[in-house]
Design a protein around this motif. Structure first.
Motif, PDB file in Angstrom:
ATOM      1  N   TYR A 175       0.872  -1.177   0.000  1.00 17.03           N
ATOM      2  CA  TYR A 175       0.000   0.000   0.000  1.00 17.03           C
ATOM      3  C   TYR A 175       0.904   1.220   0.000  1.00 17.03           C
ATOM      4  CZ  TYR A 175      -3.719   3.243   1.391  1.00 17.03           C
ATOM      5  OH  TYR A 175      -4.623   4.279   1.434  1.00 17.03           O
ATOM      6  N   SER A 176       0.551   2.214  -0.790  1.00 12.56           N
ATOM      7  CA  SER A 176       1.340   3.442  -0.810  1.00 12.56           C
ATOM      8  C   SER A 176       0.480   4.609  -1.253  1.00 12.56           C
ATOM      9  CB  SER A 176       2.552   3.293  -1.742  1.00 12.56           C
ATOM     10  OG  SER A 176       3.350   4.475  -1.721  1.00 12.56           O
ATOM     11  N   ALA A 177      -0.032   5.328  -0.275  1.00 10.90           N
ATOM     12  CA  ALA A 177      -0.796   6.553  -0.502  1.00 10.90           C
ATOM     13  C   ALA A 177      -0.775   7.315   0.807  1.00 10.90           C
ATOM     14  CB  ALA A 177      -2.228   6.253  -0.944  1.00 10.90           C
ATOM     15  N   LYS A 178      -0.275   8.524   0.767  1.00 17.17           N
ATOM     16  CA  LYS A 178      -0.134   9.279   1.999  1.00 17.17           C
ATOM     17  C   LYS A 178      -1.462   9.308   2.756  1.00 17.17           C
ATOM     18  CE  LYS A 178       2.139  13.359   3.806  1.00 17.17           C
ATOM     19  NZ  LYS A 178       2.795  14.650   3.544  1.00 17.17           N
ATOM     20  N   PRO A 179      -1.426   8.977   4.057  1.00 16.63           N
ATOM     21  CA  PRO A 179      -0.281   9.020   4.978  1.00 16.63           C
ATOM     22  C   PRO A 179       0.377   7.681   5.276  1.00 16.63           C
ATOM     23  CG  PRO A 179      -2.290   8.946   6.245  1.00 16.63           C
ATOM     24  CD  PRO A 179      -2.707   8.897   4.799  1.00 16.63           C
ATOM     25  N   LEU A 180       0.182   6.637   4.474  1.00 17.04           N
ATOM     26  CA  LEU A 180       0.718   5.321   4.817  1.00 17.04           C
ATOM     27  C   LEU A 180       1.354   4.642   3.613  1.00 17.04           C
ATOM     28  CD1 LEU A 180       1.016   2.918   6.839  1.00 17.04           C
ATOM     29  CD2 LEU A 180      -1.204   2.113   5.995  1.00 17.04           C
ATOM     30  N   ALA A 181       2.515   4.030   3.883  1.00 19.49           N
ATOM     31  CA  ALA A 181       3.157   3.147   2.910  1.00 19.49           C
ATOM     32  C   ALA A 181       3.541   1.867   3.631  1.00 19.49           C
ATOM     33  CB  ALA A 181       4.391   3.805   2.299  1.00 19.49           C
ATOM     34  N   VAL A 182       3.225   0.729   3.043  1.00 17.70           N
ATOM     35  CA  VAL A 182       3.564  -0.579   3.613  1.00 17.70           C
ATOM     36  C   VAL A 182       4.345  -1.352   2.559  1.00 17.70           C
ATOM     37  CG1 VAL A 182       2.721  -2.712   4.652  1.00 17.70           C
ATOM     38  CG2 VAL A 182       1.460  -0.571   5.018  1.00 17.70           C
ATOM     39  N   TYR A 183       5.590  -1.726   2.892  1.00 23.15           N
ATOM     40  CA  TYR A 183       6.459  -2.427   1.956  1.00 23.15           C
ATOM     41  C   TYR A 183       6.785  -3.818   2.493  1.00 23.15           C
ATOM     42  CZ  TYR A 183       7.142   2.222  -0.039  1.00 23.15           C
ATOM     43  OH  TYR A 183       6.942   3.461  -0.599  1.00 23.15           O
TER      44      TYR A 183
END
Length: 249
Positions: free
Chosen positions: A169-177
C-alpha cells in the motif's frame, strides 16, 4: 391547431425536466477513509507473524489511531511500515522471538515503522540514519536506506540488509512495503563486547600456604642456633654440670 401544438410542447418540456435534472452530475464522491495497517497486512496474506507481534505489543492499535488522526491533515508526516513475511520469521534462529522481553518485542516492531511517509522515489533522498518509531526524538534503533542506480532500495538495520520487494500500500499518509528479512535491531542482536579479563589477585600466598612474613628475618633472636654458636652452648652446659658435682663432693 398552432395553439394545441404549443400546449403539447409545454407539457412535454415539463415532463422531460425531472429526467434532465436526474441526469445532472451530483456532488463529488466522498474521499476514502483512513488506511488501516491490519487490513493491508490481512490482504497481503503472508504476514500473520508480524500481525501477531503488532497485536501483542498493541502497535497495530496505536498506529491505526495515529493514521486516523493524521488522515486529511496536510501537515501530517505519515508512516512507513516494513512488513517481514512469514518466511522471514521462519528463517530466524529458533527461539529468537521468545528470548526477547515484552519491551524488546515492542522495540522490534517499532523498528520496522518510520514516523514519516516514504514513496519509492522519496527513498532516494532519505537522510541516514533514518529514525524509527523505536528511536524516539533522537535515539537508537535507526535504519540506513540506500538506493542504487537501478532504483532498487535497500534497508539495513546494522545486522541485516534487505531489498524492498513491493508496496502493499502506498498513498499518503501510509506506505507498507514487503521485506524478506526481519530487521533485527543492532541494539538487540549486534555483537556483544567481550567481557573484561579478571585482574591478578594481590598478596597471593606462596605454594604450601606459607608466606615470607611467616618466617622471622634471618639472624633474629627467634631463629634456632646453628654452627659454632650451637657448639658453644653445649660446652657451657657440661662445664656447669662439672662445677655442680665438685661442690657436692
Amino acid at each position: 391547431m398552432a395553439q394545441r401544438i404549443a400546449v403539447a410542447a409545454a407539457f412535454l418540456a415539463l415532463a422531460l425536466a425531472p429526467a434532465a435534472l436526474a441526469q445532472s452530475p451530483g456532488p463529488a464522491a466522498a474521499p476514502a477513509g483512513p488506511p488501516n495497517v491490519t487490513a493491508t497486512l490481512e490482504k497481503g496474506g503472508q504476514y500473520t507473524t508480524f500481525m501477531r507481534l503488532m497485536k501483542e505489543t498493541q502497535q497495530d492499535t496505536q498506529l491505526n489511531s495515529q493514521l486516523n488522526s493524521s488522515f486529511g491533515n496536510n501537515g501530517g508526516g505519515g508512516y512507513t511500515v516494513f512488513a517481514p513475511t512469514d518466511n522471514a520469521f521462519n528463517n530466524l534462529k529458533p527461539g529468537t522471538l521468545n528470548s526477547l522481553t515484552q519491551q524488546q518485542q515492542v522495540s522490534l516492531v517499532q523498528g520496522h515503522i518510520l514516523p514519516l511517509y516514504y514513496s519509492m522515489d522519496s527513498f532516494q533522498t532519505a537522510s541516514n540514519p533514518v529514525r524509527t518509531q523505536a528511536s524516539g526524538r533522537d535515539g537508537p534503533y535507526t535504519l540506513n536506506i540506500t538506493s542504487d542506480t537501478n532504483n532498487q532500495v535497500n534497508v539495513s538495520s546494522g545486522v541485516v540488509e534487505v531489498r524492498i520487494n513491493n508496496a502493499l500500500y502506498s498513498a499518503k499518509p501510509l506506505a507498507v512495503y514487503s521485506v524478506d528479512k526481519v530487521l533485527l535491531p543492532l541494539e538487540l542482536f549486534g555483537a556483544k563486547a567481550p567481557a573484561a579479563a579478571p585482574t591478578a589477585s594481590q598478596g597471593k600466598p606462596k605454594k604450601g600456604g606459607s608466606s615470607d612474613a611467616a618466617s622471622g628475618p634471618a639472624g633474629s633472636d627467634d631463629s634456632a642456633p646453628t654452627g659454632a654458636a650451637s657448639g658453644r652452648a653445649v660446652g657451657l652446659s657440661f662445664a656447669g654440670l662439672a662445677a655442680a658435682l665438685a661442690y657436692l663432693l
